[in-house]
Design a protein around this motif. Structure first.
Motif, PDB file in Angstrom:
ATOM      1  N   LEU B  26       0.804  -1.231   0.000  1.00 49.38           N
ATOM      2  CA  LEU B  26       0.000   0.000   0.000  1.00 49.38           C
ATOM      3  C   LEU B  26       0.838   1.283   0.000  1.00 49.38           C
ATOM      4  O   LEU B  26       0.558   2.192  -0.767  1.00 49.38           O
ATOM      5  N   GLU B  58      -2.015  12.942  -1.475  1.00 47.37           N
ATOM      6  CA  GLU B  58      -0.884  12.208  -2.025  1.00 47.37           C
ATOM      7  C   GLU B  58      -0.052  11.653  -0.874  1.00 47.37           C
ATOM      8  O   GLU B  58      -0.021  12.241   0.188  1.00 47.37           O
ATOM      9  N   ALA B  59       0.679  10.549  -1.074  1.00 47.73           N
ATOM     10  CA  ALA B  59       0.724   9.753  -2.255  1.00 47.73           C
ATOM     11  C   ALA B  59      -0.058   8.441  -2.058  1.00 47.73           C
ATOM     12  O   ALA B  59      -0.638   7.924  -3.005  1.00 47.73           O
ATOM     13  N   SER B  60      -0.089   7.922  -0.840  1.00 43.40           N
ATOM     14  CA  SER B  60      -0.618   6.563  -0.649  1.00 43.40           C
ATOM     15  C   SER B  60      -2.134   6.476  -0.777  1.00 43.40           C
ATOM     16  O   SER B  60      -2.673   5.384  -0.947  1.00 43.40           O
ATOM     17  N   ILE B  62      -3.791   7.714  -3.248  1.00 42.58           N
ATOM     18  CA  ILE B  62      -4.186   7.845  -4.651  1.00 42.58           C
ATOM     19  C   ILE B  62      -4.696   6.525  -5.237  1.00 42.58           C
ATOM     20  O   ILE B  62      -5.750   6.501  -5.891  1.00 42.58           O
ATOM     21  N   ALA B  63      -3.983   5.429  -5.009  1.00 40.47           N
ATOM     22  CA  ALA B  63      -4.385   4.159  -5.631  1.00 40.47           C
ATOM     23  C   ALA B  63      -5.782   3.709  -5.180  1.00 40.47           C
ATOM     24  O   ALA B  63      -6.643   3.451  -6.032  1.00 40.47           O
ATOM     25  N   VAL B  66      -8.450   6.244  -6.640  1.00 39.58           N
ATOM     26  CA  VAL B  66      -8.710   6.175  -8.082  1.00 39.58           C
ATOM     27  C   VAL B  66      -9.524   4.926  -8.423  1.00 39.58           C
ATOM     28  O   VAL B  66     -10.420   4.974  -9.271  1.00 39.58           O
ATOM     29  N   MET B  67      -9.234   3.811  -7.746  1.00 38.37           N
ATOM     30  CA  MET B  67     -10.019   2.602  -8.005  1.00 38.37           C
ATOM     31  C   MET B  67     -11.477   2.794  -7.562  1.00 38.37           C
ATOM     32  O   MET B  67     -12.405   2.314  -8.221  1.00 38.37           O
ATOM     33  N   GLY B  69     -13.009   5.743  -7.463  1.00 34.16           N
ATOM     34  CA  GLY B  69     -13.567   6.680  -8.438  1.00 34.16           C
ATOM     35  C   GLY B  69     -13.949   6.001  -9.743  1.00 34.16           C
ATOM     36  O   GLY B  69     -14.940   6.364 -10.384  1.00 34.16           O
ATOM     37  N   VAL B  76     -11.366  12.117  -9.032  1.00 31.14           N
ATOM     38  CA  VAL B  76     -10.608  12.084  -7.776  1.00 31.14           C
ATOM     39  C   VAL B  76      -9.707  13.313  -7.738  1.00 31.14           C
ATOM     40  O   VAL B  76      -9.078  13.648  -8.738  1.00 31.14           O
ATOM     41  N   ILE B  77      -9.650  13.982  -6.606  1.00 31.75           N
ATOM     42  CA  ILE B  77      -8.665  15.063  -6.416  1.00 31.75           C
ATOM     43  C   ILE B  77      -7.699  14.617  -5.335  1.00 31.75           C
ATOM     44  O   ILE B  77      -8.128  14.159  -4.278  1.00 31.75           O
ATOM     45  N   PHE B  78      -6.401  14.732  -5.611  1.00 28.39           N
ATOM     46  CA  PHE B  78      -5.484  14.484  -4.497  1.00 28.39           C
ATOM     47  C   PHE B  78      -4.914  15.802  -4.008  1.00 28.39           C
ATOM     48  O   PHE B  78      -4.397  16.604  -4.769  1.00 28.39           O
TER      49      PHE B  78
END
Lengths: 191, 191
Positions: B26, B58-60, B62-63, B66-67, B69, B76-78
């Motif tokens: 992760l 960000e950063a962790s 995001i993944a 996005v999945m 979203g 998605v906004i980070f």
């Protein structure tokens, strides 16, 4: 990649003849469906390369890299720009100069997740002068792993990075190749 | 979420009674298929909330964001931890203290991508003392948008964040709830 080019034309902002801002769908706000399509496209272009691992840099590389990893069925490592408390293993480190931010930073990955038998696909959001990609190549070389390809979402073909990577013999696949940003207009390299 | 708990048990490393390291899937290396399953699970839990936008850091984050979203069909906004050259718009800003790194940082999002009619799902990788989630709530409040839920991959239930967010009336969904990290062992809250 047509959908990406259209998105750049409709939502990208030309800040100068050097800088294209795509905060609307890649660098700040992310379009997940476009990222999925990008992942499918990268996977198609590198499907025969025997990729075992994808490496990118936080933060904007993560979304396209993870979508590519999902299709190829391989893990993704994102190089970190700083050394966090929980990342204390032995690290591979390299320095990268950011064109966008005009600063030099150290990126690092843990030696636990990258090994000499790995066949690595590098994924990044932008290719400009190639410094970020070459720093990732350096990290991969430190692990004695093999760089099998470099996938770039947006290449600024008028800068030196693409030529540099081509000369070093890497297989580079860029999904959008920007020829110029003159007069506030984005024009693409004819494919 | 069973698959996530199993992954934590098999690949998580207990660094102390406070710190669980999940760099294997992760926070440094990412397991794309697990992220996809996490996205499906978050989407299921918030499918009736009318979500129009997902916000993470960000950063962790995001993944998983996005999945999620991708399944919900929303952008998605980070939030960024620094102000990059290409992020020059008017910004909403908030301060967040990182438990992991023991530093205070400013996070920011552009006011272009978040509006008063937005119904926002916050996604983050960890919930500890709740500072990161509350900083995101603060950014969303500055836009007069509505927080419709908070999705957490791993909650450290022995810290104060969950109680704090519950008391403020937020709908919090954590996919793994860690009861304790005593004696180097991960134990989960019974569901």
């Amino acid at each position: 990649m047509y959908a990406l080019q259209q998105k750049i034309l409709s939502e990208g902002i030309v800040l100068s003849e050097q800088v294209l801002k795509v905060d609307a769908f890649l660098n700040h706000q992310i379009d997940p469906e476009l990222m999925r399509q990008i992942g499918v496209e990268f996977a198609e272009r590198f499907k025969d390369a025997g990729i075992t691992k994808i490496i990118t840099i936080e933060a904007s590389g993560i979304a396209p890299a993870v979508m590519t990893g999902l299709v190829l069925g391989v893990p993704v490592i994102f190089a970190r720009k700083y050394q966090s408390l929980t990342l204390k293993d032995d690290l591979y480190r390299s320095k990268v100069f950011s064109f966008t931010k005009q600063t030099e930073s150290t990126i690092a990955i843990s030696n636990k997740y990258l090994h000499s038998e790995d066949k690595v696909l590098i994924i990044d959001d932008f290719l400009a002068n190639g410094h970020a990609a070459l720093a990732l190549v350096d990290l991969i070389s430190q692990a004695n792993a093999t760089v099998c390809g470099i996938g770039i979402v947006i290449e600024k073909s008028f800068q030196t990075g693409r030529k540099l990577l081509d000369e070093k013999g890497f297989k580079v696949e860029s999904l959008a190749r920007v020829k110029s940003l003159t007069d506030g207009q984005v024009s693409f390299v004819e494919s």
